[in-house]
Write a protein that holds these residues in place. Sequence first.
Motif, PDB file in Angstrom:
ATOM      1  N   LEU A  34       0.858  -1.184   0.000  1.00 17.87           N
ATOM      2  CA  LEU A  34       0.000   0.000   0.000  1.00 17.87           C
ATOM      3  C   LEU A  34       0.891   1.229   0.000  1.00 17.87           C
ATOM      4  CD1 LEU A  34      -2.739   1.465   0.290  1.00 17.87           C
ATOM      5  CD2 LEU A  34      -2.421   1.297   2.783  1.00 17.87           C
ATOM      6  N   PHE A  35       0.796   2.053  -1.079  1.00 14.58           N
ATOM      7  CA  PHE A  35       1.529   3.321  -1.151  1.00 14.58           C
ATOM      8  C   PHE A  35       0.603   4.450  -0.693  1.00 14.58           C
ATOM      9  CE2 PHE A  35       5.572   2.626  -3.333  1.00 14.58           C
ATOM     10  CZ  PHE A  35       5.419   1.307  -3.765  1.00 14.58           C
ATOM     11  N   ILE A  36       0.998   5.150   0.369  1.00 15.00           N
ATOM     12  CA  ILE A  36       0.273   6.347   0.800  1.00 15.00           C
ATOM     13  C   ILE A  36       0.929   7.531   0.091  1.00 15.00           C
ATOM     14  CG2 ILE A  36      -0.412   7.770   2.751  1.00 15.00           C
ATOM     15  CD1 ILE A  36      -0.307   5.303   4.496  1.00 15.00           C
ATOM     16  N   VAL A  37       0.181   8.129  -0.829  1.00 17.97           N
ATOM     17  CA  VAL A  37       0.749   9.113  -1.754  1.00 17.97           C
ATOM     18  C   VAL A  37       0.297  10.516  -1.374  1.00 17.97           C
ATOM     19  CG1 VAL A  37       0.971   9.759  -4.188  1.00 17.97           C
ATOM     20  CG2 VAL A  37       0.632   7.368  -3.561  1.00 17.97           C
ATOM     21  N   GLU A  38       1.233  11.469  -1.472  1.00 14.72           N
ATOM     22  CA  GLU A  38       0.945  12.866  -1.139  1.00 14.72           C
ATOM     23  C   GLU A  38       0.387  13.582  -2.366  1.00 14.72           C
ATOM     24  OE1 GLU A  38       4.391  15.053  -0.105  1.00 14.72           O
ATOM     25  OE2 GLU A  38       3.376  16.982  -0.091  1.00 14.72           O
ATOM     26  N   GLY A  39      -0.907  13.917  -2.320  1.00 24.54           N
ATOM     27  CA  GLY A  39      -1.503  14.748  -3.363  1.00 24.54           C
ATOM     28  C   GLY A  39      -2.033  13.978  -4.551  1.00 24.54           C
ATOM     29  N   ASP A  40      -3.009  14.631  -5.246  1.00 28.00           N
ATOM     30  CA  ASP A  40      -3.650  14.006  -6.394  1.00 28.00           C
ATOM     31  C   ASP A  40      -2.743  13.979  -7.603  1.00 28.00           C
ATOM     32  OD1 ASP A  40      -6.899  15.412  -5.543  1.00 28.00           O
ATOM     33  OD2 ASP A  40      -5.946  13.522  -4.941  1.00 28.00           O
ATOM     34  N   SER A  41      -1.843  14.987  -7.751  1.00 32.07           N
ATOM     35  CA  SER A  41      -0.962  15.010  -8.916  1.00 32.07           C
ATOM     36  C   SER A  41      -0.014  13.823  -8.895  1.00 32.07           C
ATOM     37  CB  SER A  41      -0.173  16.326  -8.960  1.00 32.07           C
ATOM     38  OG  SER A  41       0.618  16.453  -7.781  1.00 32.07           O
ATOM     39  N   ALA A  42       0.535  13.545  -7.716  1.00 32.05           N
ATOM     40  CA  ALA A  42       1.418  12.392  -7.594  1.00 32.05           C
ATOM     41  C   ALA A  42       0.637  11.098  -7.795  1.00 32.05           C
ATOM     42  CB  ALA A  42       2.092  12.405  -6.227  1.00 32.05           C
ATOM     43  N   LEU A  43      -0.662  11.093  -7.391  1.00 34.46           N
ATOM     44  CA  LEU A  43      -1.479   9.893  -7.554  1.00 34.46           C
ATOM     45  C   LEU A  43      -1.622   9.535  -9.023  1.00 34.46           C
ATOM     46  CD1 LEU A  43      -3.407   7.714  -6.422  1.00 34.46           C
ATOM     47  CD2 LEU A  43      -5.253   9.403  -6.618  1.00 34.46           C
TER      48      LEU A  43
END
Length: 792
Positions: free
Chosen positions: A569-578
């Motif tokens: 599970l990657f917890i990603v910072e922000g929608d752009s990085a998503l």
Amino acid sequence: MTTSSQSATHNSGYDADSLVVLEGLDAVRKRPGMYIGTTDSQGLMHCLWEIIDNSVDEALAGACDHITVTLHTDGSIEVADNGRGIPVDIEPKTKLSGVEVVLTKLHAGGKFGSSSYNASGGLHGVGSSVVNALSSRLDVEVDRDGKTHHMAFHKGHPGVYTDADPSQPSPDSPFKKTRKNRPTELEIIGKVPPKRTGTRIRYWADPEIFNDTAQFNYEQLIDRVRQTSFLVPGLKITVIDEHIPATGQADIDTLVESDVAEAKADNAETADIVAVAQVDADQALAHSPVSDVETLDDAESDMASADAEQAAALDLPDMASLQRTQSQPGHRRVEEFVHTGGVTDFVDFLTVGEPISSIWRITGEGTYKEETQSVDANGDLHAEQVTRTCGVDIALRWTNGYDTIMRSFVNVVETPGNGTHVDGFLQSVTKLVRKAVEDNARKLKVNLKDSKMKVERDDILAGLVAVVTVRIAEPQFQGQTKDVLGTAPVKGVVQRMSDKQFAEMITGAKRGFKEQSMRVLEKIVGEMHARIQARKTKEVTRRKNALESASMPSKLSDCQPGNDDVAELFIVEGDSALGTAKAARNSSFQALLPIRGKILNVQKASLAQMLSNKECAAIIQVVGAGSGATFDLDQARYNKVIMMTDADVDGAHIRTLLLTLFYRYMRPLVDAGHVYAAVPPLHRIALNASRKGQYIYTYSDDELAGKLAELDAQGITYDPDIQRYKGLGEMDADQLADTTMDPRSRMLRRITAVEAQQANEIFSLLMGDEVPPRRQFIVDNANDFDRSKIDT
């Protein structure tokens, strides 16, 4: 004055007169549960086991080869054996006969010394006396020294019954108790051959003790008798049930005739002696009750005695007892049990399904030292270290089934809770099977590098049928009901013996075991694969159910089911990085959960505030293992939880906030090493000339300077416009995959808490409410700050 008066009033009802002293067996009747567990059906059967076990102990001592259990129509039960008979002489200390001592004194018997019983089931010396205490009537007959001795008891107290019909004794008959502190003499009611010995106990369970639900279980009796016949090879046990309606004399006459016929066949010359003995017994019993046998005239008595002695010398049946049996109603249900193969026969009887191995046997003796309390010549106890002998007899086989059938015994007493003997056996078998699987990994197609492919004990036990028995003197059980063996040294004895003998079998080193051992190993490895696959299926189902739940965050981009052992599970910072991460990930095992900026600092917040925070709640729901005290690591939906944030100060702050959440509310996840921080690059160097299209990534300003100096020294040209990533969103999918997400090329930093106390103090200091200590920490450590250690 008021206080003294109140105190006197309070104590006036409690003085020495208030103390009740229960003497003898009265304590047993007051608290029967302490001795037989319960007063229902289980306790009722337990009483019978105590009497039968005493007869079996005679068989274990080599003094008995036949036990008869009779269920009378009046509800009484009789257990008879041809053992040595309870001693009838006077016990010096109590001045009572041995019979009275055994049946009226707790913790009295022949199993406290070392000479009479080397291995026995009853060792506390309370079995017979407890049954006596809990019976409305108990009659005992002992054949010793050429005489039959008799004594009767009422609720544990010795005395004399006056039965209207001596052949039909009853607990309701008038009873005269023996005066207190006066020895009760044994009544001699007949003569037997001098070499004939044995004990017959008949008792009526007291309805005042046992509750209305207590019922006798015939099938349970048969199971117990059958297993005992397996455990004591050669011992014959006969069960006679008089509750079945009479069908005539045919069955009993056949038993008498067959016994006599066997005796005649052994020595045809004794036929006349047998006939004379039977006629004399018939005449004596036809004209006189049993209690008046000794009143026959001297000539007849001497003749009967002489004939009986000759019959005993030839090991002929007791004609008088057979005749008494004939005078009762016919018995349709007579079952006999005798086996000569021991535990091998027992395993064969227990086997269900198709065997994949023959019955393997582990036998032998070992010794151990134990400190015990011994009784000296004066009857005093003293500590003594003795060397014990432990006899081990184990039989086992594997079948193609899945159920485990394991029975364990100590001196023929079943230990359903197992104990040290079973622990030693299973520990040895588990160790040796694992080693055999490792040695044959290629044949068995086992990948030793896969940590999941490890044989567990449940894999070994599937389809196993085993009987584990040990014989030791003075075993230590957990409680009077003897469910669990507690003698610690027995484990080592059994384990050493199993290590040696089972190793030869499972490795195929013993002749004739090679093919069998390989079939067993294939069976066990198959169980291992089935268990692993079942777990994967269960986790796939759990993941599917979780995804279908309305509480699962809609922004979660989950991975495909079926790869739970490697899921990330990657917890990603922000929608752009998503957006970039979606294109860069391997969706078969990599899931993405975006968060919006900096989450709540849970070090300062309350539990309610944490749970109401959308970001924190989403992370807890997606991880799927709960939080706080209810967190269950086994329920976690991912093998790795990876914090993937920008390589800047804000990104470091977000990682710290996330780590605070994990440490405070999902601590086992951190302790087990399942939490990681992704390490994205900070710079990208594009090479020129012949290396055009190649890139070098660096992760700090110092590393960038060092790498550029290295390239200059080697004469490698590069684009002077060095790209600096302000965030993960500036990378394309290929760059993000190569540098941060692809397990083949990425770099992860595992988060651990080696010193829990120190970690707790650091979290409180850096993330807590107190600002001045945090400011001082920053001032004191500003010059020594190392950005490469920002996550550790």
